[in-house]
Design an enzyme around this catalytic site. Structure first.
Site, mmCIF file in Angstrom:
data_model
loop_
_atom_site.group_PDB
_atom_site.id
_atom_site.type_symbol
_atom_site.label_atom_id
_atom_site.label_comp_id
_atom_site.label_asym_id
_atom_site.label_seq_id
_atom_site.Cartn_x
_atom_site.Cartn_y
_atom_site.Cartn_z
ATOM 1 C CG ASP A 80 54.463 15.727 40.725
ATOM 2 O OD1 ASP A 80 55.243 15.362 39.757
ATOM 3 O OD2 ASP A 80 53.854 16.775 40.776
ATOM 4 C CG ASN A 107 55.815 6.425 28.570
ATOM 5 O OD1 ASN A 107 56.102 6.407 27.501
ATOM 6 N ND2 ASN A 107 54.430 6.670 28.931
ATOM 7 C CE LYS A 141 68.815 8.820 45.380
ATOM 8 N NZ LYS A 141 68.823 10.272 45.766
ATOM 9 C CE1 TYR A 174 59.033 15.646 24.802
ATOM 10 C CE2 TYR A 174 59.976 15.931 22.619
ATOM 11 C CZ TYR A 174 59.135 15.118 23.338
ATOM 12 O OH TYR A 174 58.853 13.894 23.142
ATOM 13 C CE LYS A 178 61.051 13.097 25.953
ATOM 14 N NZ LYS A 178 60.466 12.232 26.604
ATOM 15 C CB VAL A 207 53.555 8.142 18.386
ATOM 16 C CG1 VAL A 207 52.264 6.994 18.560
ATOM 17 C CG2 VAL A 207 54.780 7.161 18.271
ATOM 18 C CB THR A 209 50.052 9.576 22.273
ATOM 19 O OG1 THR A 209 51.073 10.908 21.930
ATOM 20 C CG2 THR A 209 51.179 8.460 21.714
#
Ligand SMILES: NC(=O)c1ccc[n+]([C@@H]2O[C@H](COP(=O)([O-])OP(=O)(O)OC[C@H]3O[C@@H](n4cnc5c(N)ncnc54)[C@H](O)[C@@H]3O)[C@@H](O)[C@H]2O)c1
Length: 278
Positions: A80, A107, A141, A174, A178, A207, A209
């Protein structure tokens, strides 16, 4: 093909789901001869359900098998990203397995929990920010610590979004995450440049997905449009005449990770068919 990617050790987070951006990047890097650790959450819990796009451990193993069947080298690791120790363990696993770390791709992301700002609960906000921003911070990091210790430079890429540069309706957490990720990328590029580590973000447009399909259902419903109509309008807004596919992002990532991308850092590269241009 990029000869310089041969033998490089790469970690791609959130790479378990079929048709995802992580899958495409992991497969492209493996096809280039990189040794790839595919990571994903692996189990449901809290707000992470299969309907909300959790990459399960068996899906992740399937991706690894597909890469091996195509002649590539890959292993899997679950954890996680909201837990710093689990991110550190992912770095340690890559180093133990393949002897170092050259490429880190942030990602994984939460692309749901959308809705009007005035209705958003603070734990929903926290879930999105904890994965999309805090998790990427942990990744940068611990990957950077390892790369600095090795003294041979490296590549860090984070998958931001068109929502990292422009506002998208009903996506306050969101979009904030970003935008924050692009700021984090720029600061990290300043700090890590002297170590030969480049740090960039990629900003894809839509996209379809697993995550993208959920967003289409949500956004078409929110706008009162049928799914077909919503998709047609979205496509009409893309100068190159189509929405994105995972391979678009994978091509950009491979370029940035290769020697060809060695003088590019601190960028937030649009991969959006011209939909986003600043
Ligand atoms: N699909 C799009 O339209 C689009 C556009 C721009 C940016 N993006 C970004 O691309 C990235 C990949 O998304 P995708 O569309 O390929 O969807 P996806 O659902 O295939 O990938 C997201 C992955 O993140 C993983 N994840 C979520 N929470 C996690 C956690 N706490 N720890 C570890 N892993 C976790 C999920 O299990 C999943 O496998 C995301 O950051 C997303 O925001 C997607």
């Amino acid at each position: 093909m990029y000869e310089s990617l041969k033998g490089k050790v790469a970690v791609v987070t959130g790479a378990g789901r079929a048709k995802g951006l992580g899958e495409a990047m992991a497969k492209r890097l493996a096809a280039e001869g990189a040794l790839v650790v595919l990571h994903d959450l692996g189990k449901a819990g809290d707000r992470f359900t299969p309907e909300h796009g959790v990459g399960t451990a068996s899906e992740l193993e399937q991706r690894v098998e597909e890469i091996r069947a195509a002649g590539g080298t890959a292993v899997s690791f679950t954890g996680d990203l909201r837990v710093e120790a689990e991110v550190a363990a992912l770095v340690a696993f890559a180093v133990e397995t393949f002897g170092g770390l050259d490429i880190w791709i942030n990602n994984a992301g939460v692309g749901y929990l959308f809705g009007p700002l005035v209705d958003m609960e603070s734990d929903e906000w926290d879930t999105v920010l904890d994965v999309n921003l805090r998790g990427c911070f942990y990744g940068m990091k611990h990957a950077a610590r390892q790369m600095i210790a090795q003294g041979r430079g490296g590549r860090i890429i984070s998958i931001a979004s068109l929502a990292g540069k422009s506002a998208v309706l009903y996506t306050s957490a969101y979009t904030a995450s970003k935008h924050g990720l692009i700021g984090l990328t720029r600061t990290a590029a300043l700090e890590l440049g002297p170590h030969g580590i480049t740090v960039n973000a990629i900003c894809p447009n839509h996209v379809t997905t697993g995550l993208g399909a959920w967003q289409n259902d949500f956004s078409s419903g929110a706008k009162g449009q049928a799914l077909d109509e919503y998709m047609a309008r979205m496509t009409a807004g893309v100068p190159l005449g189509r929405v994105g596919v995972p391979q678009d992002t994978a091509r950009a990532a491979a370029f940035l990770c290769s020697d060809e991308g060695s003088y590019i850092t601190g960028e937030a590269m649009n991969v959006s068919g011209g939909e986003e241009y600043h």
